[in-house]
Design a protein around this motif. Structure first.
Motif, short mmCIF file in Angstrom:
data_model
loop_
_atom_site.label_atom_id
_atom_site.label_comp_id
_atom_site.label_asym_id
_atom_site.label_seq_id
_atom_site.Cartn_x
_atom_site.Cartn_y
_atom_site.Cartn_z
N ALA A 171 0.83 -1.20 0.00
CA ALA A 171 0.00 0.00 0.00
C ALA A 171 0.87 1.26 0.00
O ALA A 171 2.10 1.20 0.10
CB ALA A 171 -0.92 -0.01 1.22
N CYS A 172 0.24 2.41 -0.10
CA CYS A 172 0.89 3.71 0.07
C CYS A 172 -0.04 4.60 0.87
O CYS A 172 -1.23 4.31 1.00
CB CYS A 172 1.24 4.34 -1.28
SG CYS A 172 -0.20 4.89 -2.25
N THR A 173 0.48 5.67 1.44
CA THR A 173 -0.36 6.65 2.12
C THR A 173 0.17 8.04 1.80
O THR A 173 1.38 8.25 1.68
CB THR A 173 -0.44 6.40 3.63
OG1 THR A 173 -1.38 7.31 4.22
CG2 THR A 173 0.92 6.55 4.31
N TYR A 174 -0.75 9.00 1.62
CA TYR A 174 -0.38 10.33 1.14
C TYR A 174 -1.45 11.32 1.58
O TYR A 174 -2.51 10.94 2.13
CB TYR A 174 -0.27 10.32 -0.39
CG TYR A 174 -1.55 9.91 -1.08
CD1 TYR A 174 -2.50 10.86 -1.47
CD2 TYR A 174 -1.82 8.56 -1.33
CE1 TYR A 174 -3.69 10.48 -2.07
CE2 TYR A 174 -3.01 8.17 -1.93
CZ TYR A 174 -3.94 9.14 -2.30
OH TYR A 174 -5.12 8.76 -2.89
N GLN A 175 -1.20 12.59 1.32
CA GLN A 175 -2.12 13.66 1.70
C GLN A 175 -2.45 14.51 0.49
O GLN A 175 -1.56 14.89 -0.28
CB GLN A 175 -1.49 14.53 2.77
CG GLN A 175 -2.33 15.71 3.23
CD GLN A 175 -1.67 16.47 4.34
OE1 GLN A 175 -1.62 16.00 5.48
NE2 GLN A 175 -1.09 17.63 4.03
N VAL A 176 -3.73 14.81 0.31
CA VAL A 176 -4.20 15.74 -0.73
C VAL A 176 -5.19 16.70 -0.10
O VAL A 176 -6.17 16.28 0.54
CB VAL A 176 -4.86 14.99 -1.91
CG1 VAL A 176 -5.46 15.98 -2.90
CG2 VAL A 176 -3.86 14.10 -2.61
N LYS A 177 -4.91 18.01 -0.24
CA LYS A 177 -5.78 19.06 0.29
C LYS A 177 -6.10 18.82 1.76
O LYS A 177 -7.25 18.94 2.20
CB LYS A 177 -7.05 19.18 -0.55
CG LYS A 177 -6.78 19.58 -1.99
CD LYS A 177 -8.05 19.75 -2.80
CE LYS A 177 -7.72 20.17 -4.24
NZ LYS A 177 -8.94 20.30 -5.07
N GLY A 178 -5.06 18.45 2.51
CA GLY A 178 -5.20 18.30 3.95
C GLY A 178 -5.83 17.00 4.40
O GLY A 178 -6.01 16.79 5.61
N LYS A 179 -6.12 16.10 3.49
CA LYS A 179 -6.76 14.84 3.84
C LYS A 179 -5.83 13.67 3.56
O LYS A 179 -5.24 13.59 2.47
CB LYS A 179 -8.06 14.67 3.04
CG LYS A 179 -8.96 13.54 3.51
CD LYS A 179 -10.24 13.52 2.69
CE LYS A 179 -11.27 12.54 3.25
NZ LYS A 179 -11.82 12.97 4.55
N GLN A 180 -5.66 12.78 4.54
CA GLN A 180 -4.79 11.62 4.37
C GLN A 180 -5.56 10.45 3.78
O GLN A 180 -6.70 10.17 4.18
CB GLN A 180 -4.18 11.19 5.71
CG GLN A 180 -3.18 10.04 5.58
CD GLN A 180 -2.62 9.56 6.91
OE1 GLN A 180 -2.88 10.17 7.95
NE2 GLN A 180 -1.84 8.48 6.88
N TYR A 181 -4.92 9.76 2.84
CA TYR A 181 -5.50 8.58 2.20
C TYR A 181 -4.54 7.40 2.35
O TYR A 181 -3.32 7.58 2.43
CB TYR A 181 -5.72 8.82 0.70
CG TYR A 181 -6.71 9.91 0.36
CD1 TYR A 181 -8.02 9.62 0.02
CD2 TYR A 181 -6.31 11.25 0.38
CE1 TYR A 181 -8.92 10.63 -0.31
CE2 TYR A 181 -7.20 12.27 0.06
CZ TYR A 181 -8.50 11.95 -0.29
OH TYR A 181 -9.38 12.95 -0.61
N VAL A 182 -5.11 6.21 2.36
CA VAL A 182 -4.35 4.97 2.23
C VAL A 182 -4.85 4.31 0.95
O VAL A 182 -6.06 4.12 0.77
CB VAL A 182 -4.56 4.02 3.43
CG1 VAL A 182 -3.84 2.69 3.19
CG2 VAL A 182 -4.07 4.67 4.71
N ALA A 183 -3.94 3.98 0.04
CA ALA A 183 -4.35 3.44 -1.25
C ALA A 183 -3.50 2.23 -1.61
O ALA A 183 -2.37 2.09 -1.14
CB ALA A 183 -4.23 4.51 -2.34
N LEU A 184 -4.06 1.37 -2.48
CA LEU A 184 -3.30 0.20 -2.93
C LEU A 184 -3.91 -0.34 -4.21
O LEU A 184 -5.08 -0.10 -4.53
CB LEU A 184 -3.27 -0.88 -1.86
CG LEU A 184 -4.51 -1.76 -1.64
CD1 LEU A 184 -4.14 -2.96 -0.77
CD2 LEU A 184 -5.65 -0.98 -1.00
N SER A 185 -3.08 -1.07 -4.94
CA SER A 185 -3.52 -1.78 -6.14
C SER A 185 -4.17 -3.09 -5.71
O SER A 185 -3.67 -3.78 -4.82
CB SER A 185 -2.34 -2.07 -7.06
OG SER A 185 -1.71 -0.88 -7.48
N VAL A 186 -5.27 -3.42 -6.37
CA VAL A 186 -6.03 -4.64 -6.05
C VAL A 186 -6.15 -5.46 -7.32
O VAL A 186 -6.44 -4.93 -8.39
CB VAL A 186 -7.42 -4.29 -5.49
CG1 VAL A 186 -8.19 -5.57 -5.15
CG2 VAL A 186 -7.30 -3.40 -4.26
N GLY A 187 -5.95 -6.76 -7.19
CA GLY A 187 -6.02 -7.65 -8.34
C GLY A 187 -7.43 -7.76 -8.90
O GLY A 187 -8.41 -7.29 -8.31
#
Length: 705
Positions: A673-689
């Motif tokens: 996974a990865c985690t990042y911030q856009v416009k003050g909001k944190q996200y956790v994202a990942l590629s799914v098969g």
């Protein structure tokens, strides 16, 4: 090729670059300083957006994406299971552009992501590029539009077949992990075949502007280079492997790049490469600007077990006697953590060279000792007895007990043997390519581990003699039973999701595409170009069930090696040790998550990761499951990890290992996974098969309400 422009998309000043590099940063830390999502609120995490990938044809086998997306100034860049590149609004999941590197032709294999490079000095404008590989080509795309950079190589791409030992038109080198950027250089490893005739895995650096090859480090040394004396005199002419397929790390301040190198080829028999075989299975430090050697440490001498270093080294800082020491931590398939001084390569915990079993194979000379670190203790099981065998049925238990007793087994580093050999950990055991996550605040290293025993079955290959009286179909069957059966099975049913079924192949794939995949490999499948050369009709006849009894083969080649050397193959390589009904032969846990304090070398906690509900005994703890994805760790006190076959994404308390949150995904997320911030909001994202409804797969992001 399909393009969508940014359409005026503007990034915010609040957007950051906390995950702008594969595995978070140049240190390969998989760490994020973000803490908006933390132990107190992670239970509120919910889906924020889903990007549905649609680059596969209807009816295709589900893709298995291993991409770790990166995010730069609010834009996510990722690759799909088909090797398409995408730019996505990281706050909404809207596609901004896509790029098909195969221009409509069939693509695929493993792609773990892309690399971002920028130059702010080009006529006052920022030159932003996405560098990534597909097939045997390195591409440079304009990060704004997804269009190839015309001045890079030839029309935006460079052939990675150029600059190795053999003629470019006779080989195919297919990287799986992204390169790493140092100033204007993209430093690349590569995936090469693991069979006889493999190319050497040279490390190469390319100019990010022009695509020009700037320097090469010979991982199999040439005459006059350090390490040449650890091989037979002419080995550099025929030996292959010793490649960095899992990625690398970079000390930007010191200008040092750190490699995690794999085993020499052939993986399981080395009579034609007697010696320690530097720089096989070594951590190597180079000057990033020039590729010049600084130091190395060989973790497996004369590898006979395919114990590649499976993940990038973690650049860490440990605390000892009131001082801090910059270090390198390397996790391994056989379950060890090695920790070195970053500048000198000196071990920071004692390492013993211990005697290991000798080989009985004709011509083989296993190295008499191997390195054993005294701390940290192994994170994977390295020994099993009959008491560790499973008992799902009387017949099944009797079968695996009989097999266990029949094999040569003397623990770790038992060499391949004609009698058959047990490997624990196996080639998928211990650590995998997802790597470890390092928390700089606590000096804690988090490691996903697999306990996956395998059986080595060694067979002498004399196919030239065998081929003389065979039909084309029979010779194709012989090829399949020698090289393919361990993964795809005697009945071609495979072992999903890692090894696809080949039943009905003719309804899903043309013969030309199938032959191209066999030659070039992809994913867990090595390239078989040297094996099928001159025998293309044979393997296609067998795979497509077309008997040709009247035709005979007259030529049978099986790869370059030392002149006159015998060849032995592990014909059950990469196969699980299971009972006749497919149950694991080793008692659980089959997968764990581990937290080790690198300053002390002690473990804080170890827990099973994943659960096979069908095989979980009543009242027992979870079984754990195999998985290749790695963990990430955050300043919010959390460890996120996916990759298990139960399709879960989980969040654990990094201090205790307590499960804090989990969700079920539409497919197996065999990706970090990865985690990042856009416009003050944190996200956790990942590629799914892929799923049944959408074989192309997804990218999913989660956030707080």
């Amino acid at each position: 090729m399909a393009f969508l422009l940014f359409a005026g998309y503007q990034t915010s000043k609040e957007d950051d670059r906390t995950w702008a590099v594969y595995k978070a940063d140049a240190n390969s830390s998989s760490y994020s300083p973000l803490s908006q999502i933390n132990t107190s609120n992670v239970n509120q995490l919910q889906p924020a957006w889903t990007f549905t990938i649609s680059d596969m044809k209807p009816g295709s086998r589900s893709g298995s994406s291993e991409c770790n997306p990166i995010v730069v100034d609010g834009i996510m860049y990722a690759t799909s299971a088909k090797h398409w590149a995408y730019a996505i609004n990281a706050g909404t999941g809207q596609r901004l552009w896509s790029f098909d590197p195969f221009d409509g032709a069939e693509g695929g294999g493993v792609s773990r992501g892309v690399t971002y490079w920028e130059d702010r000095s080009s006529n006052g404008k920022t030159d932003r590029r996405i560098l990534f590989t597909a097939g045997d080509q390195l591409f440079a795309l304009d990060a704004r539009t997804g269009k190839p950079i015309a001045t890079f190589g030839k029309g935006g791409k460079v052939s990675l077949n150029v600059g190795l030992r053999d003629a470019p038109e006779t080989i195919s080198v297919i990287p799986t992990s992204p390169g790493i950027v140092y100033n204007d250089l993209l430093i690349m490893g590569a995936e090469v075949s693991e069979l006889y005739g493999a190319q050497p895995g040279y490390i190469r650096a390319y100019n990010c502007r022009t695509g020009k090859l700037v320097w090469t480090f010979h991982t199999i040394p040439l005459p006059g280079e350090p390490g040449y004396e650890t091989w037979p005199k002419d080995a550099y002419k025929y030996a292959g492997g010793v490649n960095d397929w899992a990625g690398m790390s970079l000390d930007l301040r010191r200008g040092m790049v750190f490699l995690a190198l794999g085993s020499p080829s052939y993986d399981f028999y080395g009579a034609d490469r007697k010696g320690k075989n530097l720089y096989g299975n070594s951590v190597v430090a180079l000057h990033a600007a020039t590729g010049k050697y600084i130091w190395h440490y060989q973790i497996v001498h004369h590898d006979l077990w395919d114990y590649d270093l499976p993940a990038p080294p973690n650049l860490v800082t440990i605390r000892r006697d009131g001082k801090t020491i910059d270090a390198v931590a390397q996790i391994t398939k056989h379950g060890f953590v090695f920790v070195f001084n970053r500048e000198t390569g000196e071990p920071l915990f004692p390492i013993e060279e211990r005697s290991v079993p000798a080989s009985a194979l004709p011509g083989e000379e296993a190295w008499p000792t191997q390195p054993f670190p005294l701390k940290p203790k192994p994170f994977a099981r390295q020994w099993m007895t009959e008491a560790d065998l499973t008992n799902y049925s009387v017949a099944g238990h009797d079968s695996i007990t009989k097999k266990f007793r029949s094999m040569r087994y003397e623990g770790l580093f038992t060499p391949p043997d004609l009698k058959g050999t047990l490997m624990l950990p196996g080639t998928r055991g211990g650590a995998e390519w997802g790597g470890a996550a390092y928390d700089p605040a606590t000096t804690m290293l988090y490691i996903k581990s697999n306990d996956s025993p395998e059986i080595q079955t060694i067979k002498r290959v004399d196919q030239e003699q065998e081929a003389r009286d065979m039909t084309v179909f029979d010779q194709g069957k012989s090829l399949y039973m020698t090289y393919c059966v361990a993964c795809h099975g005697r009945d071609k049913n495979g072992d999903e999701p890692n090894y696809p079924s080949l039943i009905g192949l003719k309804t899903r794939m043309s013969r030309e595409i199938a032959l191209d995949k066999i030659r070039k490999g992809g994913g867990k499948m090595p390239a078989f170009a040297s094996v099928v050369k001159g025998k293309e009709k044979a393997i296609i006849a067998f795979l497509y069930e077309k008997e040709q009894n009247s035709s005979k083969m007259t030529k049978f080649e099986s790869g370059k090696t030392q002149a006159g050397a015998e060849k032995y193959l592990n014909v059950t390589a990469y196969g699980h040790f299971r009972d006749p009904n497919g149950n694991p032969a080793l008692r659980p846990p089959w997968g764990t998550l581990n937290a080790v304090n690198l300053s002390t070398g002690d473990y804080e906690w170890q827990i099973p990761l994943g659960n096979d509900e069908k095989r979980q005994e009543s009242g027992a703890v979870e079984t754990g499951q195999e998985g290749s994805a790695g963990p990430i760790v955050t300043a919010g006190g959390l460890v996120f990890i996916s990759g298990t076959q139960d399709k879960k994404l989980r969040a654990f308390d990094k201090s205790t290992g307590k499960l804090r949150w989990q969700t079920t995904l539409p497919g197996v997320a065999n990706a970090t996974a990865c985690t990042y911030q856009v416009k003050g909001k944190q996200y956790v994202a990942l590629s799914v098969g892929g799923s049944k409804d959408n074989p192309s797969g997804f990218i999913m992001a989660f956030a707080l309400p």
